[in-house]
Write a protein that holds these residues in place. Structure first.
Motif, short mmCIF file in Angstrom:
data_model
loop_
_atom_site.label_atom_id
_atom_site.label_comp_id
_atom_site.label_asym_id
_atom_site.label_seq_id
_atom_site.Cartn_x
_atom_site.Cartn_y
_atom_site.Cartn_z
N ASN A 105 0.83 -1.20 0.00
CA ASN A 105 0.00 0.00 0.00
C ASN A 105 0.87 1.26 0.00
O ASN A 105 0.74 2.14 0.84
N ASP A 144 -4.36 15.52 4.58
CA ASP A 144 -5.64 14.83 4.79
C ASP A 144 -6.36 15.36 6.03
O ASP A 144 -7.59 15.38 6.08
N ASP A 151 -9.90 14.48 -4.23
CA ASP A 151 -9.42 13.31 -4.97
C ASP A 151 -8.00 13.01 -4.50
O ASP A 151 -7.23 13.97 -4.33
N LEU A 153 -10.61 9.63 -3.86
CA LEU A 153 -11.86 9.51 -3.13
C LEU A 153 -11.62 8.97 -1.73
O LEU A 153 -12.23 9.42 -0.76
N HIS A 154 -10.71 7.99 -1.63
CA HIS A 154 -10.32 7.43 -0.34
C HIS A 154 -8.80 7.49 -0.24
O HIS A 154 -8.11 6.53 -0.58
N PRO A 155 -8.27 8.62 0.21
CA PRO A 155 -6.81 8.82 0.22
C PRO A 155 -6.07 7.76 1.02
O PRO A 155 -6.53 7.34 2.09
N SER A 156 -4.95 7.32 0.49
CA SER A 156 -4.10 6.36 1.20
C SER A 156 -2.64 6.70 0.91
O SER A 156 -2.33 7.57 0.11
N ASP A 159 -1.37 6.61 -2.74
CA ASP A 159 -1.62 7.76 -3.61
C ASP A 159 -0.66 8.88 -3.22
O ASP A 159 -0.76 9.44 -2.13
N ARG A 162 -2.65 14.69 -4.06
CA ARG A 162 -3.92 15.12 -3.49
C ARG A 162 -4.46 16.27 -4.34
O ARG A 162 -3.71 17.10 -4.84
N LYS A 241 -22.02 15.70 -3.96
CA LYS A 241 -21.24 14.94 -4.92
C LYS A 241 -21.57 15.39 -6.34
O LYS A 241 -22.73 15.57 -6.68
N GLU A 251 -18.85 7.80 -9.78
CA GLU A 251 -17.66 6.96 -9.82
C GLU A 251 -17.78 5.98 -10.99
O GLU A 251 -18.87 5.59 -11.39
N PRO A 256 -11.14 5.06 -9.78
CA PRO A 256 -11.54 5.56 -8.47
C PRO A 256 -11.60 7.08 -8.36
O PRO A 256 -12.02 7.61 -7.34
#
Length: 313
Positions: A105, A144, A151, A153-156, A159, A162, A241, A251, A256
């Motif tokens: 990840n 975050d 974007d 959509l689900h930051p990790s 990625d 930002r 949205k 989506e 994503p």
């Protein structure tokens, strides 16, 4: 039938108080059977699993949590870094002294494509890499926490970019290097006032300060309250949205990312998935390959000149 019964007994979680006890039972089971190809279960694949492999798992660093996947050849290792963040690395055993990384990840790097002789070699390499990314993690966490990220959509941590909302129609794209330095900074849905501030901000950007602090200085922000009260006062429509004006979806199954304000006409007010707009412009141009990967044409909604590249995230 007898083998399946024995396997179920071996994997009965009530029989063990520790992971080591499970491995010991597996070793005894293999030695007793003296064969590796006897299991008909779809959930457990014993092929190529041997005592040396199990013994190596048993002696992995105590600070690493180990989990089996759908087969005994698939492992998930959870490593805790110096700041107590948990990081998962997925490993596959393909034969004696042959281990490969299948998923991490984190942004992809060359070490993930190499073949390793043992699990500890992978863990040591991964742990060193993770500890070298402390500035990278810190900068992403700050963004975050304090900014309104549109974007991903689900930051990790995977990625390394930002897209931050400045207002209803303007986003700031920013990428973070492994050293925690900002790069490739630009506006989406540009307005003249935001662009002027950004250009001036480039001249005074201080790499000794955090990315969030530099954003605050660049756009004249005195303080953040929380991530839901955006950089400025959040417009009422910011939390709604947006749908892509081409596919009419929020989506896409294989994408994503969310629809973005890609048209620079401030009176347009439409959002597009980058991939949808790219394909639209490509089709409008007769399907000809675009120069340098950038498709150009007119906005499907307002006919304002517009450009789109799939190279941008």
């Amino acid at each position: 039938m007898e083998s399946n019964k024995e396997i179920r007994e071996v994997f009965n979680p009530t029989n063990y108080k520790s992971f080591t006890q499970l491995i010991d039972s597996l070793e005894k089971f293999f030695l007793h059977k003296n064969s590796l190809n006897f299991c008909s279960s779809n959930s457990i694949d014993m092929d190529q699993i041997d005592k040396a492999y199990l013994d190596e798992i048993k002696h992995i660093d105590d600070n690493v949590n180990i989990y089996f996947g759908k087969t005994l050849k698939e492992l998930k290792c959870v490593i805790i870094d110096e700041s107590f963040r948990e990081h998962e690395i997925f490993i596959t055993f393909s034969g004696p002294r042959k281990f490969q990384i299948t998923k991490v990840n984190l942004p992809h790097l060359s070490y993930q494509d190499e073949e390793y002789n043992n699990i500890n070699e992978i863990i040591d390499t991964f742990r060193n890499h993770v500890n070298n990314l402390s500035n990278y993690f810190y900068e992403l966490e700050q963004i975050d926490q304090f900014c309104f990220v549109m974007d991903p959509l689900h930051p990790s941590y995977k990625d390394d970019y930002r897209k931050i909302a400045l207002d209803e129609r303007t986003w700031l794209h920013i990428e973070v290097t492994p050293d925690g330095v900002a790069r490739n900074i630009y506006l989406i849905g540009q307005s003249e006032s935001w662009n002027d501030k950004l250009q001036k901000g480039f001249l005074t950007w201080d790499h000794d300060k955090s990315i969030v602090d530099n954003i605050m200085s660049t756009f004249d922000i005195s303080s953040f309250s929380n991530k839901h009260q955006v950089i400025f006062s959040e417009p009422a429509t910011m939390s709604e949205k947006q749908h892509c004006a081409i596919c009419l979806c929020e989506e896409l199954p294989q994408d994503p990312s969310v629809p973005q304000p890609l048209c620079q006409n401030n009176n347009c007010g439409v959002y597009y998935h980058r991939s949808c707009l790219y394909e639209w412009l490509l089709a409008s141009a007769g399907g000809r390959p675009p120069a340098f990967g950038v498709a150009t044409g007119s906005c499907p909604t307002c006919s304002h000149p517009i450009a789109c590249s799939l190279l941008d995230k």
